[in-house]
Design a protein around this motif. Structure first.
Motif, PDB file in Angstrom:
ATOM      1  N   THR A   1       0.841  -1.198   0.000  1.00  0.00           N
ATOM      2  CA  THR A   1       0.000   0.000   0.000  1.00  0.00           C
ATOM      3  C   THR A   1       0.874   1.245   0.000  1.00  0.00           C
ATOM      4  OG1 THR A   1      -1.818  -1.125   1.114  1.00  0.00           O
ATOM      5  CG2 THR A   1      -1.761   1.263   1.301  1.00  0.00           C
ATOM      6  N   ILE A   2       1.925   1.233   0.801  1.00  0.00           N
ATOM      7  CA  ILE A   2       2.867   2.358   0.832  1.00  0.00           C
ATOM      8  C   ILE A   2       3.538   2.505  -0.536  1.00  0.00           C
ATOM      9  CG2 ILE A   2       4.974   3.249   1.900  1.00  0.00           C
ATOM     10  CD1 ILE A   2       4.052   1.772   4.485  1.00  0.00           C
ATOM     11  N   ALA A   3       3.872   1.373  -1.153  1.00  0.00           N
ATOM     12  CA  ALA A   3       4.485   1.416  -2.486  1.00  0.00           C
ATOM     13  C   ALA A   3       3.524   2.022  -3.504  1.00  0.00           C
ATOM     14  CB  ALA A   3       4.917   0.022  -2.923  1.00  0.00           C
ATOM     15  N   ALA A   4       2.243   1.657  -3.429  1.00  0.00           N
ATOM     16  CA  ALA A   4       1.245   2.233  -4.338  1.00  0.00           C
ATOM     17  C   ALA A   4       1.160   3.741  -4.123  1.00  0.00           C
ATOM     18  CB  ALA A   4      -0.117   1.585  -4.122  1.00  0.00           C
TER      19      ALA A   4
ATOM     20  N   ARG B   1      -6.190   8.367   6.384  1.00  0.00           N
ATOM     21  CA  ARG B   1      -5.941   9.390   7.407  1.00  0.00           C
ATOM     22  C   ARG B   1      -4.536   9.241   7.981  1.00  0.00           C
ATOM     23  NH1 ARG B   1     -10.726   8.052  10.098  1.00  0.00           N
ATOM     24  NH2 ARG B   1      -9.463   7.625  11.915  1.00  0.00           N
ATOM     25  N   ARG B   2      -4.119   7.998   8.215  1.00  0.00           N
ATOM     26  CA  ARG B   2      -2.757   7.775   8.716  1.00  0.00           C
ATOM     27  C   ARG B   2      -1.726   8.213   7.684  1.00  0.00           C
ATOM     28  NH1 ARG B   2      -5.536   3.346  11.049  1.00  0.00           N
ATOM     29  NH2 ARG B   2      -4.992   1.945   9.346  1.00  0.00           N
ATOM     30  N   ALA B   3      -2.032   8.027   6.399  1.00  0.00           N
ATOM     31  CA  ALA B   3      -1.125   8.493   5.340  1.00  0.00           C
ATOM     32  C   ALA B   3      -1.044  10.019   5.334  1.00  0.00           C
ATOM     33  CB  ALA B   3      -1.588   7.982   3.980  1.00  0.00           C
ATOM     34  N   LEU B   4      -2.172  10.679   5.525  1.00  0.00           N
ATOM     35  CA  LEU B   4      -2.166  12.142   5.616  1.00  0.00           C
ATOM     36  C   LEU B   4      -1.318  12.609   6.795  1.00  0.00           C
ATOM     37  CD1 LEU B   4      -5.886  12.974   4.826  1.00  0.00           C
ATOM     38  CD2 LEU B   4      -3.894  13.753   3.537  1.00  0.00           C
TER      39      LEU B   4
ATOM     40  N   LEU C   1       2.693  15.546  -5.557  1.00  0.00           N
ATOM     41  CA  LEU C   1       3.347  14.469  -4.823  1.00  0.00           C
ATOM     42  C   LEU C   1       2.491  14.024  -3.644  1.00  0.00           C
ATOM     43  CD1 LEU C   1       5.895  12.715  -4.314  1.00  0.00           C
ATOM     44  CD2 LEU C   1       6.728  14.589  -2.903  1.00  0.00           C
ATOM     45  N   PHE C   2       2.001  14.981  -2.877  1.00  0.00           N
ATOM     46  CA  PHE C   2       1.218  14.655  -1.695  1.00  0.00           C
ATOM     47  C   PHE C   2      -0.160  14.116  -2.049  1.00  0.00           C
ATOM     48  CE2 PHE C   2       4.130  18.128  -0.500  1.00  0.00           C
ATOM     49  CZ  PHE C   2       4.977  17.357   0.277  1.00  0.00           C
ATOM     50  N   ILE C   3      -0.802  14.729  -3.034  1.00  0.00           N
ATOM     51  CA  ILE C   3      -2.119  14.250  -3.464  1.00  0.00           C
ATOM     52  C   ILE C   3      -2.003  12.839  -4.019  1.00  0.00           C
ATOM     53  CG2 ILE C   3      -3.963  14.584  -5.164  1.00  0.00           C
ATOM     54  CD1 ILE C   3      -3.533  17.613  -4.800  1.00  0.00           C
ATOM     55  N   GLY C   4      -1.011  12.602  -4.859  1.00  0.00           N
ATOM     56  CA  GLY C   4      -0.818  11.275  -5.435  1.00  0.00           C
ATOM     57  C   GLY C   4      -0.523  10.223  -4.381  1.00  0.00           C
TER      58      GLY C   4
ATOM     59  N   GLY D   1       2.385   9.010  -5.971  1.00  0.00           N
ATOM     60  CA  GLY D   1       3.000  10.273  -5.570  1.00  0.00           C
ATOM     61  C   GLY D   1       3.953  10.789  -6.625  1.00  0.00           C
ATOM     62  N   VAL D   2       4.765   9.904  -7.186  1.00  0.00           N
ATOM     63  CA  VAL D   2       5.695  10.299  -8.247  1.00  0.00           C
ATOM     64  C   VAL D   2       4.924  10.752  -9.481  1.00  0.00           C
ATOM     65  CG1 VAL D   2       7.467   9.446  -9.835  1.00  0.00           C
ATOM     66  CG2 VAL D   2       7.598   8.887  -7.400  1.00  0.00           C
ATOM     67  N   VAL D   3       3.886  10.012  -9.835  1.00  0.00           N
ATOM     68  CA  VAL D   3       3.062  10.406 -10.980  1.00  0.00           C
ATOM     69  C   VAL D   3       2.426  11.771 -10.709  1.00  0.00           C
ATOM     70  CG1 VAL D   3       0.977   9.854 -12.293  1.00  0.00           C
ATOM     71  CG2 VAL D   3       2.632   8.048 -11.749  1.00  0.00           C
ATOM     72  N   GLY D   4       1.880  11.929  -9.522  1.00  0.00           N
ATOM     73  CA  GLY D   4       1.247  13.194  -9.155  1.00  0.00           C
ATOM     74  C   GLY D   4       2.203  14.367  -9.202  1.00  0.00           C
ATOM     75  N   PHE D   5       3.461  14.124  -8.834  1.00  0.00           N
ATOM     76  CA  PHE D   5       4.480  15.172  -8.863  1.00  0.00           C
ATOM     77  C   PHE D   5       4.599  15.778 -10.255  1.00  0.00           C
ATOM     78  CE2 PHE D   5       8.913  16.391  -9.634  1.00  0.00           C
ATOM     79  CZ  PHE D   5       9.076  17.351  -8.645  1.00  0.00           C
TER      80      PHE D   5
END
Length: 154
Positions: free
Chosen positions: A76-79, A123-126, A96-99, A84-88
């Motif tokens: 999940t962290i890898a996804a 939420r924990r990811a945020l 990055l953060f939204i992705g 994040g990289v795509v979003g960047f």
């Protein structure tokens, strides 16, 4: 003057992740150190580089560990990292953060099968993204404070 501009732009770049903030802070102190070229300057530059290296490691370890400890699986962290990289590249400044958060949510949605189950992980990811920004800002401010301290004392 150039050194101060680089340090200030670096700090702003941490808050608004358009630019590599910590790299610019180090570059600013480096410009000052090269121009001054004495023991104090090289010592301050060494201290600033050490602070930035330690802060950069902590910036990735603490949030990642908090996510793993809360039960968010590695895939999940890898996804989140991939999106994040795509979003960047897709959304300037905040992509990055939204992705990353979207990647966590979608991976947990697929794994757990529903919004109610996926949202706590999101939420924990945020919170992890927030900790990452706080750690990076503290690192940049500490590095800048060491440099300003040297300016005031010499």
């Amino acid at each position: 003057m150039l050194a101060a501009v680089l340090v200030v732009v670096g700090i702003v770049g941490i808050a608004l992740p358009i630019l590599p903030g910590l790299v610019l802070v180090v570059a600013g102190v480096g410009v000052w150190a090269v121009g001054r070229a004495d023991f104090v300057a090289w010592t301050v530059l060494g201290i600033v580089v050490a602070i930035v290296l330690v802060g950069s490691v902590v910036k990735y370890l603490v949030p990642g560990r908090r996510l793993r400890d809360s039960g968010v699986p590695g895939r999940t962290i890898a996804a989140g990292a991939v999106l994040g990289v795509v979003g960047f590249f897709v959304i300037p400044v905040v992509g990055l953060f939204i992705g990353f958060v979207l990647g966590i949510y979608l991976a947990e949605l697929a794994r757990l099968g529903g919004h109610e189950a996926a949202w706590p992980s999101t939420r924990r990811a945020l919170a992890a993204v927030g900790w990452s920004i706080v750690i990076e800002m503290a690192t940049g401010l500490l590095a800048a404070a060491v440099w300003v301290g040297a300016l005031l004392l010499t």
